[in-house]
Design an enzyme around this catalytic site. Structure first.
Site, PDB file in Angstrom:
ATOM      1  N   SER A 276      -7.627 128.899  27.005  1.00  0.00           N
ATOM      2  CA  SER A 276      -6.993 129.432  28.755  1.00  0.00           C
ATOM      3  C   SER A 276      -7.550 130.349  29.243  1.00  0.00           C
ATOM      4  O   SER A 276      -9.595 130.269  28.809  1.00  0.00           O
ATOM      5  CB  SER A 276      -5.465 129.871  28.175  1.00  0.00           C
ATOM      6  OG  SER A 276      -4.992 130.083  29.283  1.00  0.00           O
TER       7      SER A 276
ATOM      8  N   GLU B 286      -1.013 119.785  30.810  1.00  0.00           N
ATOM      9  CA  GLU B 286      -1.098 121.246  30.220  1.00  0.00           C
ATOM     10  C   GLU B 286       0.227 122.425  31.309  1.00  0.00           C
ATOM     11  O   GLU B 286       0.750 122.673  30.939  1.00  0.00           O
ATOM     12  CB  GLU B 286      -2.202 121.987  30.931  1.00  0.00           C
ATOM     13  CG  GLU B 286      -3.275 121.411  31.332  1.00  0.00           C
ATOM     14  CD  GLU B 286      -4.542 122.243  29.744  1.00  0.00           C
ATOM     15  OE1 GLU B 286      -3.639 123.311  29.146  1.00  0.00           O
ATOM     16  OE2 GLU B 286      -5.103 121.705  28.999  1.00  0.00           O
TER      17      GLU B 286
ATOM     18  N   HIS C  28      -0.067 123.100  28.066  1.00  0.00           N
ATOM     19  CA  HIS C  28      -0.742 123.186  27.751  1.00  0.00           C
ATOM     20  C   HIS C  28      -0.566 124.407  26.306  1.00  0.00           C
ATOM     21  O   HIS C  28       0.774 124.921  25.914  1.00  0.00           O
ATOM     22  CB  HIS C  28      -0.340 124.829  28.605  1.00  0.00           C
ATOM     23  CG  HIS C  28      -1.673 126.439  28.657  1.00  0.00           C
ATOM     24  ND1 HIS C  28      -3.025 125.514  29.111  1.00  0.00           N
ATOM     25  CD2 HIS C  28      -1.356 127.515  28.567  1.00  0.00           C
ATOM     26  CE1 HIS C  28      -3.660 126.516  29.246  1.00  0.00           C
ATOM     27  NE2 HIS C  28      -3.612 127.674  28.720  1.00  0.00           N
TER      28      HIS C  28
END
Length: 484
Positions: free
Chosen positions: A190, A310, A404
């Protein structure tokens, strides 16, 4: 050397005493720069002052000033808060025997939207990497306005400068822990991956690493003036000038409260204020996506990829997958400039999905999969190799699916941690974790994770559902629908 059962290591700054368990030596909370307090609070990181005697390195160091995730994400993404002045510290896990400066090294940069996270998150425990022969380093860096504020009277990208300082420390000291400074892989997820993309484009990072891993983060940065807007909004909220001098006089709790109030509702989809890496002309001279497509760090081996769903980490807990109306979907697609032909391609492949799920699939690919594919397309001839993966195992927790951050515990082989169970459930497949962890190990050691590098057939290693499988050009019709 050792002190009884306690490992000792001599660094450039002094002697460290760590811990030993199961053949793994760990050294926690090691300072790589001076504490960013007083005149250094909004200043570039400065070298540690060497110490005499033996420094204990058995507990995680201070975390950067931050606020916890808002509910319900706080239960899914635990974010430890360790008090102290010097958040510029790192941790090292290394095999306790042998090595002598020959082992591959992996440096982990955590995510958290540049406002959350730390190296002390339990899922990031590096023992499994050290168990299997890789020296694992994890680091903290300044967050939020203290790390990524933009001021007329202070350097930009302080958090990125912190990461460069930590990598410089690794270059100078890792051999003492058995690591090879010529075989350093920098990896992150990320915001950590976004940071690494910027490092790949930064002239100041040359020679600090040989390989890079980008998990669920694509190259992105803002021009300096646009990046400054969040700082100005926070200063306006506080009623002070948008300068480092003025904001340094604001008590930290009040500053964090203002930061949360201004950025709490911002997102890449809805817009609003958020912290971003800035194109500052020094650390980052140009847009990182353009730089990578033009050959920046072409010599660096690159492993990168995304999770299939995600968006579900944010959309499911907020019930956006259920609540989003067709009208709201049309407005969101118009605001984010998604081409109508692209929407038609996704809708045709997802006839039973809700407007929220359709928006999430489009957002995942627009923000992550498509930009990373474009980076891969620009690097087919090397000299560095490029590998692409997709993580598709679906968590049963709250219906989060392949969301995610889910893959991190698989990479670190830490599925047994309660914090991993909170996101993946108690029955996540250990064999998939072994496969993914092994691929990252091989990449750090050799530059080859175990499948064919990127070529015109677009090979993507898919980790779940089921056994890892190499797939050529997955969902190609959807990817092509983004081409202009």
């Amino acid at each position: 050397m050792s002190d009884g059962a306690r490992p000792l290591v001599t660094t450039c700054d002094g002697v460290l005493r760590g811990s030993l368990e199961g053949g793994v030596a760990s050294f926690l909370g090691v300072p790589y720069a001076r504490a960013p307090v007083g005149p250094l609070r909004f200043g570039a990181p400065e070298a540690v002052e060497p110490w005499d005697g033996v420094r204990e390195a058995v507990a995680f160091g201070a975390t950067a000033p931050k606020r916890p995730y808002a509910p319900p994400l706080d239960a899914l993404l635990p974010d430890p808060d360790v008090e102290g002045e010097n958040c510029l510290n790192l941790n090292v896990w290394a095999p306790s025997e042998g090595g002598a400066g020959s082992r591959p090294v992996m440096v982990w940069i955590h995510g958290g939207s540049l406002v959350h996270g730390s190296s002390s998150v339990p899922v990031y425990d590096g023992a499994a990497f050290a168990r299997d022969g890789v020296v694992l380093v994890s680091l903290n860096y300044r967050l939020g306005i203290e790390g990524f504020g933009v001021f007329p009277d202070a350097p930009a990208n302080l958090g990125l400068r912190d990461q460069l300082a930590a990598l410089t420390w690794v270059r100078e000291n890792i051999a003492a822990f058995g690591g090879d400074p010529e075989r350093v892989t920098v990896s992150g997820e990320s915001a950590g991956a976004i940071s690494i993309a910027a490092l790949l484009a930064s002239p100041l990072a040359k020679g600090l690493f040989r390989r890079a891993v980008l998990q669920s983060g694509a190259p992105t940065a803002l021009p300096l003036e646009r990046a400054r807007r969040t700082t100005e909004a926070i200063a306006s909220h506080l009623g002070v000038e948008a300068t480092a001098r003025a904001l340094s006089a604001v008590p930290r709790d009040r500053l964090l409260d203002a930061q949360t109030a201004v950025t709490g509702k911002g997102s890449p989809l809805t817009g609003g204020h958020s912290f971003q890496i800035a194109i500052d002309g020094e650390v980052l001279p140009r847009d990182p996506a353009e730089a990578l497509r033009d050959g920046a760090s072409a010599e660096v081996d690159l492993l990168m990829g995304t999770n299939t769903e995600e968006y579900r980490l944010w959309f499911v807990p907020s019930r956006l997958t259920e609540r989003l109306s067709r009208l709201a979907l049309r407005v969101a697609l118009w605001r984010t400039k998604v081409p109508s032909r692209t929407t038609r391609a996704y809708r045709a492949n997802r006839p039973g999905e809700t407007p929220g799920e359709l928006l999430g699939a489009l957002a995942t690919d627009k923000l992550l999969r498509v930009p990373l594919n474009r980076v891969a397309e620009a690097r087919p001839t090397g000299p560095g190799s490029t590998y692409v993966y997709e993580f598709g195992w679906r968590s049963p927790v709250m219906g989060l699916g392949a969301c995610h951050a889910l893959e991190i515990a698989f990479v670190f082989d830490t599925l047994d941690r309660p914090e991993a169970v909170a996101l993946a459930g108690p029955d996540a497949p250990r064999e998939l974790a072994a496969a993914m962890h092994g691929a990252w190990m091989r990449f750090a050691a050799t530059g080859d994770p175990g499948w064919r590098p990127w070529d015109p057939s677009r090979p993507v290693m898919t980790f779940g559902p089921g056994a890892p499988t190499l797939v050529e050009s997955p969902r190609e019709d959807e990817r092509r629908a983004w081409d202009t």
